[in-house]
Scaffold this motif. Sequence first.
Motif, PDB file in Angstrom:
ATOM      1  N   ALA A 144       0.889  -1.189  -0.171  1.00 14.24           N
ATOM      2  CA  ALA A 144      -0.025  -0.017  -0.058  1.00 14.24           C
ATOM      3  C   ALA A 144       0.912   1.143  -0.020  1.00 14.24           C
ATOM      4  N   ILE A 145       0.515   2.154  -0.930  1.00 14.92           N
ATOM      5  CA  ILE A 145       1.215   3.314  -0.788  1.00 14.92           C
ATOM      6  C   ILE A 145       0.220   4.571  -0.921  1.00 14.92           C
ATOM      7  N   LYS A 146       0.193   5.013   0.042  1.00 20.32           N
ATOM      8  CA  LYS A 146      -1.244   6.066   0.387  1.00 20.32           C
ATOM      9  C   LYS A 146      -0.456   7.498   0.770  1.00 20.32           C
ATOM     10  N   ASP A 147      -1.672   8.559   0.388  1.00 21.22           N
ATOM     11  CA  ASP A 147      -1.250   9.813   0.804  1.00 21.22           C
ATOM     12  C   ASP A 147      -1.585   9.906   2.362  1.00 21.22           C
ATOM     13  N   ARG A 148      -0.863  10.476   3.188  1.00 18.43           N
ATOM     14  CA  ARG A 148      -1.128  10.599   4.441  1.00 18.43           C
ATOM     15  C   ARG A 148      -0.815  12.120   4.782  1.00 18.43           C
ATOM     16  N   LYS A 181      -8.443   8.100  -4.712  1.00 14.97           N
ATOM     17  CA  LYS A 181      -8.031   9.504  -4.595  1.00 14.97           C
ATOM     18  C   LYS A 181      -7.406   9.665  -3.106  1.00 14.97           C
ATOM     19  N   SER A 182      -6.699  10.529  -2.764  1.00 19.26           N
ATOM     20  CA  SER A 182      -6.148  10.837  -1.406  1.00 19.26           C
ATOM     21  C   SER A 182      -7.376  11.600  -0.569  1.00 19.26           C
ATOM     22  N   LYS A 183      -7.280  11.439   0.472  1.00 19.15           N
ATOM     23  CA  LYS A 183      -8.225  12.379   1.336  1.00 19.15           C
ATOM     24  C   LYS A 183      -8.065  13.816   1.218  1.00 19.15           C
ATOM     25  N   GLY A 184      -9.353  14.307   0.638  1.00 24.87           N
ATOM     26  CA  GLY A 184      -9.250  15.619   0.576  1.00 24.87           C
ATOM     27  C   GLY A 184      -8.619  16.157  -0.863  1.00 24.87           C
ATOM     28  N   GLY A 185      -8.156  14.997  -1.680  1.00 20.02           N
ATOM     29  CA  GLY A 185      -7.751  15.353  -2.836  1.00 20.02           C
ATOM     30  C   GLY A 185      -8.826  15.528  -4.181  1.00 20.02           C
ATOM     31  N   SER A 186      -8.718  16.014  -5.188  1.00 19.52           N
ATOM     32  CA  SER A 186      -9.691  16.182  -6.101  1.00 19.52           C
ATOM     33  C   SER A 186      -9.938  14.712  -7.057  1.00 19.52           C
ATOM     34  N   GLY A 187      -9.042  13.994  -6.768  1.00 21.23           N
ATOM     35  CA  GLY A 187      -9.345  12.715  -7.596  1.00 21.23           C
ATOM     36  C   GLY A 187      -8.001  12.146  -8.223  1.00 21.23           C
TER      37      GLY A 187
END
Length: 472
Positions: A48-52, A128-134
């Motif tokens: 898993a590679i996630k935006d945090r 999409k990342s949390k709070g991101g546009s997609g």
Amino acid sequence: MDASVLPQELIDEIIDAASGDLQSMGSLGLVGARWTRRTRKHLFRIVAIKDRSDDSSNLAARCTQLAGLLEANRELCEHPRELILHSSTVDPIAKARGRTLGWIQVCSEDLIKVVEMLQGISTVSLSKSKGGSGMDFAHLSYALCAALDSLLARPTITRLNLCGIRSIQLAPLVQHGSIKHIFMAFTYPSQAEVDACNQQPDSERPHSTTTVAPPARSECSVPSKKFLQTIEISGAGVTLDLLIQASLTARSALDLTQLKTVTVGHTMGWDSNMSRIWPTFLKLYCQNVEYYCVKPGPWKSVPLASLSKARRRAFDPAVYSFDQLPKLIKLDIEIAHYSLMSSNANLNTWPHLWDALDTLGSSSKPVPLRYLTLEFNFHSLADTFFEVTHTVLEVSKCSQTWRRLDRILSEKAFSNLDWVVVYMNLSGERCRFDQSREELEELRNGMRSYMPKLGERNKLRVVFHLPSRAET
């Protein structure tokens, strides 16, 4: 006993039994080489590679490290079964204005290497990342798009999760028959596919939800055809329509006519295309559905401000067309508490649900429904604590409504019911209520008293679950 003399079968059983505990996996892997090999199967099962909180440069560095690790230890590549990528993308105009690119755009070369090395993947989750546009495929490099398209088209992929994805090509998803489960939320096809579909005259289009029933297919007549088992979708009716049309082309290896499980989110993202497609979709593609779940959307909470926007669509009763599901065995309905509090009758789902169950109960023959769960979700909609004491009280003491449910489910058509669960979910974060445990128990007993017929049925297990008060 010396751990080194244990048979490998016993070692495998010990490690598999502790697979849910990451710390135990790390400790067991230090026992010996034979233990290490087995623990890797669980430790590296998910990549898993996630935006945090990290910025894109830090994530890009970690992606580079992952690519290097897999290249140096090729034996690790055989273990991962699930790949999770969470990232948003930035278009060239926003980049020119100083916006930071998403990590998936920064480290596309390393990600391509990772994707190509992980050949045992069976589940792919793109979000999409949390709070991101997609995550917009149109903003990715051609090479990365090709690598992701190739990944999604692998015959090893059985589960596909897409959330907040744009400009994705749907046709490749149905050109192999291995996919059994699809989750799509706020996912939109490429404009090229939409334009190509719109340019086709109706006479040349494959049968879709807007025309006649799809031709009957079987694995005997089309050996390469496989059946999709589960679909979960929220919003974007054009995506569902194009997916169906793609599945009916000659090149498709995936058949949607034998679905067993359907979950639909009806609040956030539901559009006019869904309202147009859904009734016919139920009629043509859901005749074998045994489990049907209706919930507000893919997430438990939504921004409170979005609930009052004028453009929010009214609830579509077609979502509750249970009479179109002749093989339905299990039905789960989630009702968000904000719809119960709404002053707009078009947003209140409760009356529509009772009408739908009433229609189902009017059948002259017993329906196969055995399990019914009604969840009243009191999760907070904002970042602050939300007061639900009054709503809990109103819902619990709505005697007329509960008596109507008692009458409906006591009809002969529901003679196969094994249990009904009314679940008052007060366990969510930032959910505040003032009732004590004793008061909640009193409310639960009162709800039971409103439905005496259900309580008297020997085969019926009625449970009103009011969780203990969450810490606030």
